[in-house]
Design an enzyme around this catalytic site. Structure first.
Site, PDB file in Angstrom:
ATOM      1  N   ASN A 157       0.805  -1.242   0.000  1.00  0.00           N
ATOM      2  CA  ASN A 157       0.000   0.000   0.000  1.00  0.00           C
ATOM      3  C   ASN A 157       0.828   1.277   0.000  1.00  0.00           C
ATOM      4  O   ASN A 157       0.352   2.332  -0.385  1.00  0.00           O
ATOM      5  CB  ASN A 157      -1.001  -0.018   1.145  1.00  0.00           C
ATOM      6  CG  ASN A 157      -0.345  -0.039   2.515  1.00  0.00           C
ATOM      7  OD1 ASN A 157       0.806  -0.424   2.671  1.00  0.00           O
ATOM      8  ND2 ASN A 157      -1.079   0.410   3.512  1.00  0.00           N
ATOM      9  N   GLU A 464       8.721   3.575  14.222  1.00  0.00           N
ATOM     10  CA  GLU A 464       9.471   4.000  13.039  1.00  0.00           C
ATOM     11  C   GLU A 464       9.379   5.517  12.944  1.00  0.00           C
ATOM     12  O   GLU A 464       8.320   6.094  13.127  1.00  0.00           O
ATOM     13  CB  GLU A 464       8.917   3.330  11.781  1.00  0.00           C
ATOM     14  CG  GLU A 464       9.095   1.815  11.832  1.00  0.00           C
ATOM     15  CD  GLU A 464       8.751   1.113  10.536  1.00  0.00           C
ATOM     16  OE1 GLU A 464       7.810   1.538   9.829  1.00  0.00           O
ATOM     17  OE2 GLU A 464       9.450   0.123  10.214  1.00  0.00           O
TER      18      GLU A 464
HETATM   19  N1  LIG Z   1       1.365  -0.624  10.766  1.00  0.00           N
HETATM   20  C1  LIG Z   1       1.776  -0.188   9.599  1.00  0.00           C
HETATM   21  O1  LIG Z   1       2.644   0.712   9.490  1.00  0.00           O
HETATM   22  C2  LIG Z   1       1.188  -0.767   8.354  1.00  0.00           C
HETATM   23  C3  LIG Z   1       1.484  -0.136   7.162  1.00  0.00           C
HETATM   24  C4  LIG Z   1       0.930  -0.687   5.987  1.00  0.00           C
HETATM   25  C5  LIG Z   1       0.121  -1.812   6.019  1.00  0.00           C
HETATM   26  N2  LIG Z   1      -0.134  -2.399   7.214  1.00  0.00           N
HETATM   27  C6  LIG Z   1      -1.032  -3.550   7.278  1.00  0.00           C
HETATM   28  O2  LIG Z   1      -0.742  -4.472   6.200  1.00  0.00           O
HETATM   29  C7  LIG Z   1      -1.963  -5.072   5.755  1.00  0.00           C
HETATM   30  C8  LIG Z   1      -2.140  -4.839   4.273  1.00  0.00           C
HETATM   31  O3  LIG Z   1      -0.935  -5.112   3.597  1.00  0.00           O
HETATM   32  P1  LIG Z   1      -0.715  -6.527   2.918  1.00  0.00           P
HETATM   33  O4  LIG Z   1      -1.988  -7.061   2.370  1.00  0.00           O
HETATM   34  O5  LIG Z   1       0.453  -6.423   2.010  1.00  0.00           O
HETATM   35  O6  LIG Z   1      -0.299  -7.406   4.198  1.00  0.00           O
HETATM   36  P2  LIG Z   1       0.250  -8.895   4.205  1.00  0.00           P
HETATM   37  O7  LIG Z   1       0.580  -9.169   5.607  1.00  0.00           O
HETATM   38  O8  LIG Z   1      -0.637  -9.817   3.481  1.00  0.00           O
HETATM   39  O9  LIG Z   1       1.625  -8.829   3.350  1.00  0.00           O
HETATM   40  C9  LIG Z   1       2.655  -7.977   3.759  1.00  0.00           C
HETATM   41  C10 LIG Z   1       3.960  -8.515   3.171  1.00  0.00           C
HETATM   42  O10 LIG Z   1       4.216  -9.785   3.736  1.00  0.00           O
HETATM   43  C11 LIG Z   1       4.410 -10.748   2.710  1.00  0.00           C
HETATM   44  N3  LIG Z   1       3.964 -12.044   3.210  1.00  0.00           N
HETATM   45  C12 LIG Z   1       2.718 -12.551   3.216  1.00  0.00           C
HETATM   46  N4  LIG Z   1       2.702 -13.762   3.819  1.00  0.00           N
HETATM   47  C13 LIG Z   1       3.988 -14.018   4.208  1.00  0.00           C
HETATM   48  C14 LIG Z   1       4.643 -15.098   4.878  1.00  0.00           C
HETATM   49  N5  LIG Z   1       3.972 -16.178   5.291  1.00  0.00           N
HETATM   50  N6  LIG Z   1       5.980 -15.020   5.109  1.00  0.00           N
HETATM   51  C15 LIG Z   1       6.672 -13.932   4.700  1.00  0.00           C
HETATM   52  N7  LIG Z   1       6.120 -12.874   4.065  1.00  0.00           N
HETATM   53  C16 LIG Z   1       4.789 -12.928   3.823  1.00  0.00           C
HETATM   54  C17 LIG Z   1       3.616 -10.221   1.547  1.00  0.00           C
HETATM   55  O11 LIG Z   1       4.071 -10.761   0.322  1.00  0.00           O
HETATM   56  C18 LIG Z   1       3.899  -8.733   1.656  1.00  0.00           C
HETATM   57  O12 LIG Z   1       5.145  -8.433   1.089  1.00  0.00           O
HETATM   58  C19 LIG Z   1      -3.062  -4.419   6.552  1.00  0.00           C
HETATM   59  O13 LIG Z   1      -3.393  -5.214   7.670  1.00  0.00           O
HETATM   60  C20 LIG Z   1      -2.434  -3.112   7.032  1.00  0.00           C
HETATM   61  O14 LIG Z   1      -3.033  -2.628   8.209  1.00  0.00           O
HETATM   62  C21 LIG Z   1       0.372  -1.890   8.402  1.00  0.00           C
HETATM   63  O1  LIG Z   2      -0.422   2.268   5.929  1.00  0.00           O
HETATM   64  C1  LIG Z   2       0.738   2.480   5.863  1.00  0.00           C
HETATM   65  C2  LIG Z   2       1.399   3.755   6.262  1.00  0.00           C
HETATM   66  O2  LIG Z   2       2.018   3.589   7.522  1.00  0.00           O
HETATM   67  C3  LIG Z   2       0.452   4.889   6.254  1.00  0.00           C
HETATM   68  S1  LIG Z   2       1.201   6.413   6.621  1.00  0.00           S
HETATM   69  O3  LIG Z   2       1.307   7.181   5.353  1.00  0.00           O
HETATM   70  O4  LIG Z   2       2.538   6.182   7.229  1.00  0.00           O
HETATM   71  O5  LIG Z   2       0.275   7.056   7.557  1.00  0.00           O
END
Ligand SMILES: NC(=O)c1ccc[n+]([C@@H]2O[C@H](COP(=O)([O-])OP(=O)(O)OC[C@H]3O[C@@H](n4cnc5c(N)ncnc54)[C@H](O)[C@@H]3O)[C@@H](O)[C@H]2O)c1
Ligand SMILES: O=C[C@H](O)CS(=O)(=O)O
Length: 483
Positions: A157, A464
């Site tokens: 994202n 971070e």
């Molecule tokens: N807290 C934050 O800063 C933050 C920021 C962005 C997104 N997110 C979260 O991420 C989610 C959406 O992103 P997404 O769909 O890419 O998440 P995801 O957890 O499905 O994937 C994230 C990454 O992990 C990899 N991955 C998936 N399964 C794995 C495994 N078993 N072993 C190793 N790597 C693996 C994916 O290929 C991808 O690169 C949402 O829950 C969102 O809230 C959190």
């Molecule tokens: O969702 C992923 C990012 O952490 C959002 S932000 O731009 O850092 O708020």
């Protein structure tokens, strides 16, 4: 699909491994979520390449750590300057692979570069301690030293900023970095590596290993003993898997995971400001951010006025291809994302919620979903329990401060939260009572390199950004000197 880039070399499709660009023997397709068009075919590498990257990182890290902080700072600032110089091209690539509106993509490039600048500067302020000895002949020193090789796994994202928010403190601290970007959006990370090489990062210090076998590539980062830290941004579900996989080596972990942000509007709020903040907090990146307002709580006395205002503002949001001027809501990342959003809306309506605006897929078809406002949302509806990750604003009425605090905190997550109020006592009480890592007060946009970004409970570990962010890439060493 041909991108109009001023610097076409930035559209790199080979992986950057151990200082070499590697095409591999097979590729995977990267497609534009707005059109389904093929953007590029990218090297599909496996565990052997990951091991090669880790080995090279371990070698390069020693010399990099031996450089002065000022030398590391200078290289990082050069990288940051190149990212800003190429921001338009980087944004074109980002929008093509992820779909967000071009203006948001460009803002992400600037946001990502701000972390590189911030930590380039922080590199020169990694101070240790000299502590008064506990005995006359003892001298106590505390050194801060780089942890070593850092593995990183990032989501789709924010394909530039989520890499930058990790690689910047890692390199500033004197670590080496091996990143594995999401298979949906590898091109932004590869373009960053092109610029890193131009900026003079030593060969092997930074690798970007692209591949579709998430599990195998991730398992190597978790279990290779040369990797001393894993930093992950993504879902809580995957974060738990990685945490278990890292347990054997007792690896240092940073986890930026899922969220379920409450957005609370009290009856003493500036309603126009609250609507403006809600629009940003809800619809940025088409609702696909971890800090998006997932639940909007409105005090009963202002519910009607707020509903009218947010409905009018939502109806003005244009849906379309992120490359088209004026578009505020781009496509979701894929069909599964659309199905999840649709299921949340259907579940809420089935249980009694009312659609005020939108409520279904866009007439544009594909991965487009209308920006949506739901009223009469209540506990027990999936849309309040789960992270929707889409452009749907569920409005929930409440009566008292205690009631809404209890509802807001009733989640396993604890990443971001927001509220609008003007009474000073209320602001202090609510800010202290919310069980989240971050609280926005009278603002819907809180993310910045200067502040500690991160959550509690199931939203992760560590922070971070800010002066705290570099600590996760350092080890403390206590030296007791007898003199
Ligand atoms: N807290 C934050 O800063 C933050 C920021 C962005 C997104 N997110 C979260 O991420 C989610 C959406 O992103 P997404 O769909 O890419 O998440 P995801 O957890 O499905 O994937 C994230 C990454 O992990 C990899 N991955 C998936 N399964 C794995 C495994 N078993 N072993 C190793 N790597 C693996 C994916 O290929 C991808 O690169 C949402 O829950 C969102 O809230 C959190
Ligand atoms: O969702 C992923 C990012 O952490 C959002 S932000 O731009 O850092 O708020």
């Amino acid at each position: 699909m041909t991108l109009a880039l001023r610097d076409p070399v930035l559209l790199e499709t080979r992986a950057f491994v151990a200082g070499r660009w590697q095409a591999g023997t097979t590729t995977f397709d990267v497609r534009n979520p707005a059109t389904g068009d093929l953007v590029a075919r990218v090297a599909d590498l496996g565990v052997d390449a990951m091991r090669e990257a880790i080995d090279a990182a371990a070698l390069a890290q020693k010399d990099w750590a031996a450089r002065t902080a000022k030398e590391r700072c200078t290289v990082l600032l050069g990288w940051q300057a190149l990212m800003l110089e190429k921001a338009d091209d980087l944004a074109e690539i980002l929008t093509a692979e992820m779909g967000k509106p071009l203006a948001e993509a460009r803002a992400e490039i600037v946001y990502g570069a701000s972390f590189i600048q911030w930590f380039a500067e922080e590199a020169r302020r990694v101070y240790g301690d000299v502590v008064p000895g506990h005995q006359r002949d003892k001298r106590i020193l505390v050194l801060k030293q780089p942890i070593g090789v850092v593995g990183a796994i990032t989501p789709w994202n924010f394909p530039n900023a989520m890499i930058a928010r990790k690689v910047a403190p890692a390199l500033a601290a004197g670590c080496a970095f091996v990143g594995r970007p999401a298979r949906e959006t590898p091109l932004s990370a590869l373009a960053m590596a092109v610029l890193a090489e131009r900026a003079g990062l030593p060969p092997g210090l930074l690798s970007i290993v692209t591949g579709t076998d998430s599990k195998a590539l991730g398992l190597e980062l978790c279990t290779n003993p040369k990797v001393r830290k894993l930093t992950f941004t993504g879902s809580t579900e995957v974060g738990r898997i990685l945490m278990r996989q890292c347990a054997h080596d007792i690896k240092k972990l940073s986890l930026e995971l899922g969220g379920n942000a409450p957005f609370i509007v009290f009856d003493d709020a500036d309603l126009d400001a609250a609507v403006e903040g809600a629009i940003i907090a809800k619809y940025r990146n088409s609702g696909q951010t971890c800090v998006c307002a997932n639940r909007i709580y409105v005090q009963q006395g202002v519910m009607e006025a707020f509903t009218d205002k947010i409905a009018a503002a939502t109806a003005r949001l244009e849906v379309g291809n992120g490359r088209d001027p004026g578009v505020a809501i781009g496509p979701l990342i894929d069909g599964a994302a659309v199905e999840k959003v649709e299921a949340h809306v259907e579940d809420a309506v089935r249980l009694g919620a009312r659609v005020i605006v939108g409520g279904s897929r866009s007439a544009l078809g594909g991965n487009y979903f209308q920006p949506t406002v739901l009223a009469g949302v209540e506990r027990g509806m999936r849309i309040l329990e789960e992270e929707t990750f889409g452009p749907v604003a569920p409005l929930v009425a409440f009566e008292s401060e205690d009631e809404v605090i209890a509802m807001a905190n009733d989640t396993e997550f604890g990443l971001a939260s927001y509220f609008y109020a003007r009474d000073l006592g209320r602001v202090w009480r609510v800010a202290e009572a919310l069980e989240f890592g971050m609280v926005g007060v009278n603002t819907g946009l809180i993310s910045t390199a200067e502040a500690p970004f991160g959550g509690i409970k199931s939203s992760g570990l560590g922070r971070e950004g800010s002066r705290h962010g570099i600590d996760d890439y350092l080890e403390l060493k206590y030296v007791c000197m007898s003199v």
